[in-house]
Design a protein around this motif. Structure first.
Motif, short mmCIF file in Angstrom:
data_model
loop_
_atom_site.label_atom_id
_atom_site.label_comp_id
_atom_site.label_asym_id
_atom_site.label_seq_id
_atom_site.Cartn_x
_atom_site.Cartn_y
_atom_site.Cartn_z
N GLU A 74 0.83 -1.20 0.00
CA GLU A 74 0.00 0.00 0.00
C GLU A 74 0.87 1.25 0.00
O GLU A 74 1.88 1.34 0.69
CB GLU A 74 -0.90 0.00 1.23
CG GLU A 74 -1.79 1.24 1.33
CD GLU A 74 -2.69 1.22 2.54
OE1 GLU A 74 -2.51 2.09 3.42
OE2 GLU A 74 -3.57 0.33 2.60
N LYS A 75 0.45 2.25 -0.80
CA LYS A 75 1.21 3.49 -0.85
C LYS A 75 0.26 4.64 -1.15
O LYS A 75 -0.81 4.47 -1.74
CB LYS A 75 2.31 3.41 -1.91
CG LYS A 75 1.81 3.28 -3.34
CD LYS A 75 2.94 3.09 -4.34
CE LYS A 75 3.96 4.19 -4.31
NZ LYS A 75 4.98 4.06 -5.36
N THR A 76 0.67 5.83 -0.72
CA THR A 76 -0.09 7.05 -0.98
C THR A 76 0.74 7.97 -1.85
O THR A 76 1.91 8.23 -1.55
CB THR A 76 -0.44 7.76 0.34
OG1 THR A 76 -1.26 6.89 1.14
CG2 THR A 76 -1.21 9.04 0.06
N ILE A 77 0.15 8.45 -2.94
CA ILE A 77 0.85 9.36 -3.85
C ILE A 77 0.00 10.61 -4.06
O ILE A 77 -1.21 10.60 -3.83
CB ILE A 77 1.18 8.71 -5.21
CG1 ILE A 77 -0.11 8.39 -5.98
CG2 ILE A 77 2.02 7.47 -5.03
CD1 ILE A 77 0.14 7.96 -7.41
N PHE A 170 -4.76 16.06 -4.81
CA PHE A 170 -5.25 15.30 -3.66
C PHE A 170 -4.34 14.10 -3.43
O PHE A 170 -3.74 13.57 -4.38
CB PHE A 170 -6.69 14.82 -3.91
CG PHE A 170 -6.85 14.12 -5.23
CD1 PHE A 170 -6.73 12.75 -5.33
CD2 PHE A 170 -7.11 14.85 -6.38
CE1 PHE A 170 -6.85 12.11 -6.56
CE2 PHE A 170 -7.23 14.22 -7.63
CZ PHE A 170 -7.11 12.84 -7.71
N PRO A 171 -4.22 13.65 -2.19
CA PRO A 171 -3.47 12.42 -1.92
C PRO A 171 -4.37 11.21 -2.18
O PRO A 171 -5.55 11.21 -1.82
CB PRO A 171 -3.12 12.53 -0.43
CG PRO A 171 -4.23 13.36 0.12
CD PRO A 171 -4.65 14.33 -0.96
N ALA A 172 -3.83 10.20 -2.82
CA ALA A 172 -4.60 8.99 -3.12
C ALA A 172 -3.85 7.78 -2.58
O ALA A 172 -2.67 7.57 -2.88
CB ALA A 172 -4.80 8.85 -4.63
N THR A 173 -4.56 6.98 -1.78
CA THR A 173 -3.97 5.78 -1.21
C THR A 173 -4.39 4.56 -2.01
O THR A 173 -5.58 4.33 -2.25
CB THR A 173 -4.42 5.61 0.26
OG1 THR A 173 -3.96 6.74 1.00
CG2 THR A 173 -3.82 4.33 0.85
N PHE A 174 -3.39 3.78 -2.44
CA PHE A 174 -3.62 2.59 -3.25
C PHE A 174 -3.17 1.35 -2.48
O PHE A 174 -1.97 1.16 -2.27
CB PHE A 174 -2.86 2.67 -4.57
CG PHE A 174 -3.32 3.77 -5.48
CD1 PHE A 174 -4.29 3.52 -6.44
CD2 PHE A 174 -2.80 5.05 -5.38
CE1 PHE A 174 -4.73 4.53 -7.29
CE2 PHE A 174 -3.22 6.07 -6.20
CZ PHE A 174 -4.20 5.81 -7.17
N PRO A 175 -4.09 0.49 -2.04
CA PRO A 175 -3.67 -0.78 -1.44
C PRO A 175 -3.12 -1.70 -2.53
O PRO A 175 -3.23 -1.40 -3.73
CB PRO A 175 -4.98 -1.34 -0.87
CG PRO A 175 -6.05 -0.72 -1.70
CD PRO A 175 -5.54 0.65 -2.09
N MET A 176 -2.51 -2.79 -2.13
CA MET A 176 -2.02 -3.74 -3.12
C MET A 176 -3.21 -4.28 -3.93
O MET A 176 -4.27 -4.54 -3.38
CB MET A 176 -1.30 -4.90 -2.44
CG MET A 176 -0.77 -5.96 -3.43
SD MET A 176 0.02 -7.37 -2.60
CE MET A 176 1.50 -6.58 -1.96
#
Length: 388
Positions: A74-77, A170-176
């Protein structure tokens, strides 16, 4: 204060988005655009369904349904949507700190609405580097950017024509794995003296994601009933990847752009009611979506059925012209009915309208009330004189 920095690619993209601007007899409001990573990322675009739908005479609604894929943890970009400033006969100042012709901007990630901020990118054609900053409205009010010289009494009225680009970020968090992102906004349709409709949408920013393509791309366009428009083949070569829904025809032809008077090959859409869809796998756009519709202009002093220009989209401008003969008058009088698919029994009229590329006879045609515009136009047609 925190500043985000735009890579050179985005800076160049921002300038590119403003190119439809023209002289003061036109109004360039905004271009549609992808949401893009403002940071480097290994996330890819697995699927995208882009829908452009007219919601009234002046605006279209853009809905982009993405499926992104994150192969790792998971990461936030930081993600963003950029839009160039309006130009020509338009309001060029921010409205409440936002683009004056973009409304109802929203982002939903995995069915959860995500808040966003609006900042400004300072354009400087003479000095582009990798450290272009995003400024907030408060920054502009403090006159921090060197070229933001004139701030009006209204807090968000910033008199800097074509020097700023808007960045909705906006920040977007993407789980695996896969993540759904739905992006929606409305923007004003541009126009000019000769062009009734001009819609631009930037496709190539999608190449900034990790896979440098859209694995599965779908574009749906619906501009409403009785529309005729042209799409420049910047990202396609033939109509093979296009399909139609409803009473719609498409075809490649040589088209003159009434604003520039240049002629080029384009796909024409004759849309009685329905939509057109473009679909491609492993889509690597080489160009942007550029759509326009000409006003129907007849420049001859005498209207002749053999040379008259007729469009599905609008009634021909007749002014104080004269007619070649009575048959030309009959043609004009029947245009409102032909546009709706009336099946002609008169042999001459039948042959004439079947020769029009936009005509689609409807065996289920039912008489409908004419609009007030059509009634007024028909009255003018019946008052036109024959000959010089």
């Amino acid at each position: 204060m925190t500043y985000y920095h735009l890579p050179l690619a985005l800076a160049l993209l921002a300038i590119l988005s403003a190119t439809p601007a023209s002289a003061n007899d036109s109004s360039y409001y905004a271009s549609g655009n992808q949401i893009i990573p403002l940071q480097e990322t290994d996330i890819s675009v697995k699927k995208e369904v882009l829908t452009i739908k007219r919601i009234n005479d002046d605006d279209v609604r853009v809905t982009v349904d993405y499926t992104f894929h994150n192969p790792g943890k998971e990461k936030t970009i930081l993600m963003g949507f950029e839009a160039g400033s309006p130009s020509g006969d338009a309001n060029t100042n921010p409205l409440d700190g936002k683009h004056p012709y973009i409304k109802n901007f929203s982002i939903e990630i995995n069915k959860v609405k995500i808040p966003h901020k609006v900042s400004f990118f300072l354009q400087d054609n003479q000095k582009l580097d990798n450290n272009q900053s995003l400024y907030t409205v408060e920054d502009l009010k403090k006159d921090m950017p060197p070229r933001a010289k004139e701030i009006q009494e209204t807090p968000y009225d910033i008199n800097v024509v074509n020097e700023f680009f808007y960045v909705y970020h906006f920040p977007a968090t993407f789980p695996m794995g896969d993540t759904s992102v739905i992006h929606t906004y409305d923007y004003a349709i541009s126009s000019s003296v000769f062009i009734s409709t001009s819609i631009d949408y930037l496709l190539t920013p999608a190449l900034r994601w990790a896979n440098k393509q859209i694995d599965d791309f779908t574009l749906i366009i619906d501009l409403g009933a009785l529309q005729q428009y042209h799409i420049s083949p910047d990202f396609f070569e033939t109509t093979d990847s296009w399909t139609t829904q409803g009473r719609v025809k498409i075809g490649m032809e040589e088209v003159m752009h009434e604003q520039t008077t240049e002629t080029s090959r384009a796909m024409t859409v004759w849309q009685h009611q329905g939509s057109v869809t473009f679909h491609a796998k492993n889509f690597k756009p080489k160009g942007e979506l550029s759509l326009f519709a000409n006003y129907t202009l007849n420049r001859e002093e005498i209207l002749d059925s053999k040379t008259i220009k007729i469009s599905l989209q609008d009634l021909p401008m007749i002014g104080e012209m004269n007619l070649k003969d009575e048959f030309t008058r009959k043609v004009l009088e029947n245009i409102p009915y032909a546009r709706r698919g009336y099946v002609f029994k008169n042999a001459e009229l039948k042959a004439f309208f079947e020769g029009q590329p936009w005509y689609m006879p409807d065996p289920d045609y039912k008489e409908v009330a004419l609009t007030e515009e059509e009634k007024t136009w028909l009255k003018e047609v019946r008052e036109l004189k024959i000959g010089k």
